[in-house]
Scaffold this motif. Structure first.
Motif, short mmCIF file in Angstrom:
data_model
loop_
_atom_site.label_atom_id
_atom_site.label_comp_id
_atom_site.label_asym_id
_atom_site.label_seq_id
_atom_site.Cartn_x
_atom_site.Cartn_y
_atom_site.Cartn_z
N ALA A 150 0.83 -1.20 0.00
CA ALA A 150 0.00 0.00 0.00
C ALA A 150 0.87 1.25 0.00
CB ALA A 150 -0.93 0.00 1.21
N LEU A 151 1.94 1.25 0.79
CA LEU A 151 2.84 2.40 0.83
C LEU A 151 3.47 2.61 -0.54
CD1 LEU A 151 4.40 4.62 2.32
CD2 LEU A 151 6.10 2.89 2.96
N ASP A 152 3.91 1.53 -1.17
CA ASP A 152 4.52 1.62 -2.49
C ASP A 152 3.55 2.22 -3.50
OD1 ASP A 152 6.44 1.31 -4.47
OD2 ASP A 152 5.94 -0.78 -4.86
N MET A 153 2.31 1.76 -3.47
CA MET A 153 1.31 2.20 -4.44
C MET A 153 0.92 3.66 -4.20
SD MET A 153 -2.19 0.20 -5.42
CE MET A 153 -3.34 0.84 -6.64
N ILE A 154 0.75 4.04 -2.96
CA ILE A 154 0.30 5.41 -2.65
C ILE A 154 1.43 6.41 -2.90
CG2 ILE A 154 -0.52 6.95 -0.84
CD1 ILE A 154 -1.95 4.52 0.41
N VAL A 155 2.65 6.07 -2.49
CA VAL A 155 3.77 6.99 -2.64
C VAL A 155 4.18 7.15 -4.11
CG1 VAL A 155 6.23 7.28 -2.15
CG2 VAL A 155 4.67 6.77 -0.31
N SER A 156 4.04 6.09 -4.90
CA SER A 156 4.39 6.20 -6.32
C SER A 156 3.38 7.05 -7.06
CB SER A 156 4.48 4.82 -6.98
OG SER A 156 3.21 4.34 -7.35
N GLY A 157 2.10 6.93 -6.67
CA GLY A 157 1.04 7.67 -7.35
C GLY A 157 0.69 7.11 -8.71
N GLU A 212 11.07 0.13 9.87
CA GLU A 212 11.95 1.25 9.55
C GLU A 212 12.78 0.98 8.30
OE1 GLU A 212 15.51 3.87 11.71
OE2 GLU A 212 14.14 2.67 12.93
N ALA A 213 13.34 -0.22 8.20
CA ALA A 213 14.17 -0.54 7.04
C ALA A 213 13.34 -0.64 5.77
CB ALA A 213 14.92 -1.87 7.29
N LEU A 218 11.62 1.81 0.49
CA LEU A 218 10.60 2.28 -0.45
C LEU A 218 10.76 3.77 -0.74
CD1 LEU A 218 7.33 0.39 0.53
CD2 LEU A 218 8.47 0.41 -1.68
N LEU A 219 11.08 4.55 0.29
CA LEU A 219 11.29 5.98 0.07
C LEU A 219 12.50 6.21 -0.83
CD1 LEU A 219 10.56 7.53 3.58
CD2 LEU A 219 9.04 7.37 1.60
N SER A 220 13.53 5.39 -0.66
CA SER A 220 14.70 5.49 -1.52
C SER A 220 14.35 5.16 -2.96
CB SER A 220 15.80 4.56 -1.02
OG SER A 220 16.91 4.58 -1.88
N LYS A 221 13.49 4.16 -3.14
CA LYS A 221 13.05 3.77 -4.48
C LYS A 221 12.39 4.93 -5.21
CE LYS A 221 9.54 0.74 -6.57
NZ LYS A 221 8.52 -0.31 -6.27
N HIS A 222 11.65 5.75 -4.48
CA HIS A 222 10.92 6.87 -5.09
C HIS A 222 11.57 8.22 -4.78
CE1 HIS A 222 7.68 4.12 -6.13
NE2 HIS A 222 7.63 3.70 -4.88
N SER A 223 12.84 8.21 -4.42
CA SER A 223 13.49 9.43 -3.92
C SER A 223 13.52 10.54 -4.95
CB SER A 223 14.91 9.12 -3.44
OG SER A 223 15.68 8.58 -4.50
N ARG A 224 13.68 10.19 -6.22
CA ARG A 224 13.77 11.24 -7.24
C ARG A 224 12.47 12.03 -7.32
NH1 ARG A 224 15.54 10.42 -13.61
NH2 ARG A 224 15.43 12.61 -14.18
#
Length: 726
Positions: A150-157, A212-213, A218-224
């Motif tokens: 869910a985090l991956d899907m929501i953060v990626s948009g 945390e890890a 996931l945040l690193s994956k979408h950092s750009r």
């Protein structure tokens, strides 16, 4: 009387609640009311044993009505409607087709089961507007696919297709044939098996990897995409509640967090841009049919001018097979338009075609295109050494280098070869469209089309009109922009138009002055990159070539003057043949085959010499001053551009700078940023530097519009609203 926003039908113990709210079935008040009423009807009908919620048209639902975000929301709210769906005593199946976005996905999640067509796509793009899903998305989605997914899907948009959604568990079945028939069969199977409602809120959350890890990964994956952003932290906060609390507690927490997200400056900036991007095509005096008639024929004529809108545009001729010309040809081919690429030299054509082929090979290698699709697009481009090959094109675009006389000759020749209904365009970044059109037959059909490099990638297209340009020509250019899936912004005819005027007379000019006063190129670049630009001005100059700007200034000085110092560093580098990355030396030095910008003592010595010649005292300059001064000059020249009518709206300037020059999107563009700082503060800081730098003549004189608005306590947004209302 308007038709009902929700249609109600029954077939074989199944009730169908069909949302019909064109164009994209947003979940506005009429839809919410219709869903609530239709649900009551279905629940009261003893013959109904299952319910399907679907949508009419090409889209399932584009989500909530964004126009409701800044005011009171009419009852019933989405949250209330979704709660009623979830509490239904009869199983409810969402039948998804096309796009389901934001609230559309939340609607599907509130249903007990979900089926979709193979071409359906589901996504939660709220983060692109600085928002979190606020109608149960952060609480229901993790209960269906797990907190980490869910985090991956929501953060990626980004939306996922039906196959991926099925793998995630987001949908229960993919329907191969007619969606409503497939949904009917799914319901009949449920009824036959004694299937019961399956409330999403009653399901447990799988929190595997949501630590945390895992979150950091996931945040690193979408950092750009998340650079400088904060909304992702609110998403994490809401999902964390889902993993630790019951459903009702989670919904209440989500509502509070969603309200916070709406109130952030980040969200206000992103929503400002969302509406600005849709407003730019509304141009006073332009015939609506000419700017909107994509995909349909129009018989609109311009009296006596020979204009006819032949939408959609079928063939484009591009003159000049260099980097820009080949990029423009690629953009047209990508849009399904037949292209004739013309160059006066066989070697030039060969290089251009090779570059096009390389771009398509790269797209295939990255998985963006199949070999077959790349081949189809490449086959749309034919080449020629003969200008006469442009005669049958609907639009002719010259894309040779910035030389006024050369461009005039080409456009004049093409004008004599083409009928008056052919749009003639110059891909120029600074030259006068009136001057370019002057020698042409039918000069009223000439426009500027300022593509941004790489032309097949960048979304922005500045459409430049001279005082004599026919509104129909502007409409035709807007039609082309839409076909190319670009954001077409109309600009007036003045040096640099909107974007380059602000860059050359504002932002980059100030960056060079900072270097003369003591900041190094890397310090200025680092400051602006920390602010949010992807690359600082010196690095961008090296990427494009210092000689490009020098040639622009040579043309400028034939018509206008600028007080010294005006790009004396860049012009000196050009004279030294330090042209940037292509010569391995510019503001920086470069190793062969590498793009890392390395500081160069030769440049430091050059800048010190240029400063000494002008009596400029050098000192240490911190990054905050560099950022403030560059932004102040950018805003001030923006106010000049707006006041002179070169830009129609402050919002247009924001769109240009976000999509063409890398201004950080989450800050809304330079004019929105100025409003967020407060124009009174901007003026005070401008006057502060003006008093400190008395040797700069009128360079630090505030623009009349900036001064007026600031002293009246108004904003650029106010100015836009007042103009649109008049």
């Amino acid at each position: 009387m308007p038709p009902e926003a929700v249609q109600y039908q029954c077939r074989n113990q199944v009730a169908f609640l069909l949302i019909d709210y064109p164009p994209v079935n947003v979940l506005a008040a009429p839809v919410r009311v219709g869903l609530a009423r239709a649900l009551e009807t279905a629940l009261a009908d003893a013959s109904v044993r299952a319910i399907v919620i679907g949508c009419v048209g090409k889209t399932f639902s584009a989500g909530a009505d964004i126009g409701e975000f800044d005011g009171p929301v009419a009852e019933p709210t989405l949250q209330a409607v979704f709660a009623s769906l979830e509490a239904s005593t009869k199983p409810i199946v969402a039948a998804v087709h096309g796009l389901a976005l934001g609230g559309g996905v939340e609607l599907a999640l509130a249903c007990h089961y979900r089926v979709a067509t193979a071409d359906a796509k589901l996504g939660l793009p709220e983060i692109t507007l600085g928002l979190i899903p606020g109608a149960g998305g952060t609480q229901r989605l993790p209960r269906v696919i797990g907190a980490t997914a869910a985090l991956d899907m929501i953060v990626s948009g980004a939306p996922v297709d039906a196959a991926a959604a099925s793998k995630l568990g987001l949908i229960d079945a993919i329907v191969e044939a007619d969606l409503m028939q497939g949904a009917q069969r799914f319901c009949e199977q449920l009824i036959g098996q004694g299937g019961q409602p399956r409330p999403t809120g009653a399901r447990a959350v799988d929190a595997t990897g949501f630590d945390e890890a895992g979150i950091a990964a996931l945040l690193s994956k979408h950092s750009r995409a998340l650079k400088g952003r904060t909304t992702q932290q609110l998403v994490i906060e809401a999902l964390t509640v889902a993993t630790q609390s019951n459903f009702e507690t989670g919904l209440a927490a989500e509502r509070r967090i969603a309200d916070r997200s709406i109130a952030t400056l980040e969200s206000q900036a992103l929503r400002h841009l969302f509406f600005a991007e849709r407003q730019v095509s509304k141009v006073p005096g332009v015939i609506p049919e000419l700017s909107k008639a994509i995909g349909r024929q129009s018989t609109v004529e311009r009296d006596g001018a020979g204009w006819a809108n032949k939408a959609p545009i079928a063939r484009v001729a591009v003159i000049g097979a260099g980097t820009m010309g080949s990029g423009i040809a690629t953009a047209c081919a990508d849009a399904g338009i037949a292209v004739t690429l013309i160059d006066s030299h066989a070697e030039g054509l060969e290089r251009g075609l090779s570059l096009i082929a390389s771009n398509y090979e790269s797209s295939v290698a990255r998985g963006r295109l199949t070999h077959e699709e790349a081949a189809r697009r490449r086959e749309r481009i034919v080449d020629s050494l003969d200008l006469g090959a442009a005669a049958e094109a609907d639009v002719v675009i010259e894309a040779v280098f910035e030389d006024l006389a050369l461009k005039q000759r080409l456009l004049s020749t093409v004008a004599s070869l083409t009928p008056a209904s052919t749009l003639l365009a110059s891909n120029t970044s600074t030259l006068s469209i009136a001057e370019l059109a002057r020698p042409c037959r039918d000069p009223q059909r000439v426009v500027g089309l300022h593509f941004f490099s790489p032309a097949h990638v960048m979304k922005l297209l500045e459409i430049v009109r001279a005082p004599t340009t026919d509104p129909a020509a502007v409409g035709r250019a807007l039609t082309l922009a839409k076909q190319l899936k670009k954001i077409g912004v109309v600009a007036g005819d003045a040096f640099g138009f909107i974007g380059n005027k602000m860059m050359l007379d504002g932002y980059w000019r100030e960056a060079e002055l900072l270097m003369l006063e003591g900041a190094t190129p890397e310090q200025v670049d680092s400051a602006m990159e920390s602010f949010g630009f992807a690359m600082g001005p010196a690095r961008v100059s090296d990427l494009g070539g210092t000689d490009v700007g020098t040639k622009t200034r040579i043309e400028l000085f034939k018509r206008e003057t600028r007080a010294d110092p005006y790009f004396v560093i860049a012009d000196a580098l050009t004279a030294m043949n330090r042209l940037g990355q292509k010569t391995l030396a510019g503001f920086y030095r470069y190793r062969p085959g590498e793009r890392q910008a390395l500081p160069d003592e030769t440049v430091a010595t050059l800048i010190e010499t240029l400063a000494a010649e002008r009596g400029i005292a050098r000192r240490s300059i911190d990054s905050s001053e560099s950022v403030e001064r560059c932004l102040l000059q950018l805003i001030n020249v923006g106010a000049q551009v707006l006041d002179s009518g070169v830009a129609m709206r402050a919002a247009d300037i924001d769109v240009v700078w976000v999509h063409g020059y890398g201004f950080p999107k989450h800050l809304g563009g330079p004019m929105f940023h100025a409003d967020s700082l407060g124009l009174k503060h901007v003026l005070e800081r401008f006057e502060h530097y003006g008093a400190r730098m008395k040797n700069r003549n009128d360079y630090w004189r505030p623009a009349a519009l900036l001064e007026t608005l600031a002293r009246q306590g108004r904003s650029f947004a106010d100015w836009d609203r007042e103009r649109s209302a008049s």
